[in-house]
Design an enzyme around this catalytic site. Structure first.
Site, PDB file in Angstrom:
ATOM      1  N   CYS A  85       0.864  -1.186   0.000  1.00 54.92           N
ATOM      2  CA  CYS A  85       0.000   0.000   0.000  1.00 54.92           C
ATOM      3  C   CYS A  85       0.893   1.227   0.000  1.00 54.92           C
ATOM      4  O   CYS A  85       1.613   1.478   0.977  1.00 54.92           O
ATOM      5  CB  CYS A  85      -0.911  -0.003   1.222  1.00 54.92           C
ATOM      6  SG  CYS A  85      -1.931   1.474   1.378  1.00 54.92           S
ATOM      7  N   CYS A 218      -5.136   6.270  -3.815  1.00 58.55           N
ATOM      8  CA  CYS A 218      -4.426   4.987  -3.791  1.00 58.55           C
ATOM      9  C   CYS A 218      -3.043   5.218  -4.395  1.00 58.55           C
ATOM     10  O   CYS A 218      -2.928   5.570  -5.575  1.00 58.55           O
ATOM     11  CB  CYS A 218      -5.195   3.931  -4.586  1.00 58.55           C
ATOM     12  SG  CYS A 218      -4.354   2.325  -4.662  1.00 58.55           S
TER      13      CYS A 218
END
Length: 239
Positions: A85, A218
């Site tokens: 991530c 993101c």
């Protein structure tokens, strides 16, 4: 479980609970606990949980020299465990900066399930931090075609340590497109879906994250979109 401290961080609105391995033993981190913590109505609320363990370089006596390193385990809001991530890595660096254990210009090696990512604290101030992350090699697969209602939709599979399906100029029902991308056999472990519109020389991205749903940003998804845009001629490498 008792009372245990945590902190809340966000990168461009992509928000996480950061928990310290010294206070939250790894054995207690379960899918059920992650779901409970991330519940926005009955829990704290977040897109995920970042479990951080200091490996070396923080006690001044590391055999690895001055190189600092941490281990990062990520839990999605639905209790699943993604490999990587980008915004999560950035939030970990900001967390270390707030603790005073990482200074501007310093780099930390973040060990994720997708490998090690070097992250450098560029700036730390009252209004937040700027962090640069070496995201590693990006791999693009052959484009796939899915049917969304009566439209043929082109999907670019991109691996940024975790899987992404990038769709430019999406047409038709948004969730139908997301579901069609998710159903592709090339994504056996699920996929993050990026729907991209071109606007005045920029790319506007809507991202539906695996295990989370719609999120405000993101980091790996932004990299996936950039790589797919270069390959398709929508963007120029190096700019």
């Amino acid at each position: 479980m008792g009372r245990r401290p945590f902190e809340k961080f966000q990168g461009l609105g992509n928000d996480f609970l950061v928990v310290d391995a010294e206070r939250w033993p790894e054995a207690m981190m379960t899918p059920a606990l992650a779901r409970a913590l991330c519940d926005r109505h009955l829990g704290v609320g977040g897109d995920g949980v970042l479990w951080v363990q200091r490996l070396h370089g923080f006690d001044g006596a590391s055999p690895q020299g001055d190189r600092r390193a941490v281990r990062l385990v990520i839990w999605n809001a639905d209790g699943t465990r993604p490999e990587m991530c980008g915004n999560g890595v950035r939030c970990v660096v900001d967390w270390l900066a707030h603790q005073g254990t990482l200074l501007e210009g310093e780099t930390v090696a973040v060990h994720t399930d997708a490998g090690v990512r070097a992250a450098t604290l560029l700036h730390h101030g009252a209004n937040g931090s700027r962090v640069a992350v070496e995201m590693g090699a990006i791999r693009l697969g052959p484009n796939e075609i899915v049917r969304v209602n009566d439209d043929a939709v082109e999907v670019t599979p991109v691996d940024v340590g975790n899987p992404h399906g990038v769709v430019f100029a999406p047409r038709g029902a948004v969730m139908d497109t997301v579901d069609a991308v998710r159903a592709l056999a090339v994504f056996p472990h699920g996929v993050n879906v990026e729907l991209v519109d071109e606007e005045a020389g920029a790319l506007r991205v809507r991202v539906n994250e695996r295990g989370v749903g719609w999120t405000r940003a993101c980091g790996t998804g932004a990299c996936a979109v950039a790589a797919a845009a270069v390959r398709s001629g929508r963007a120029e490498a190096g700019r």
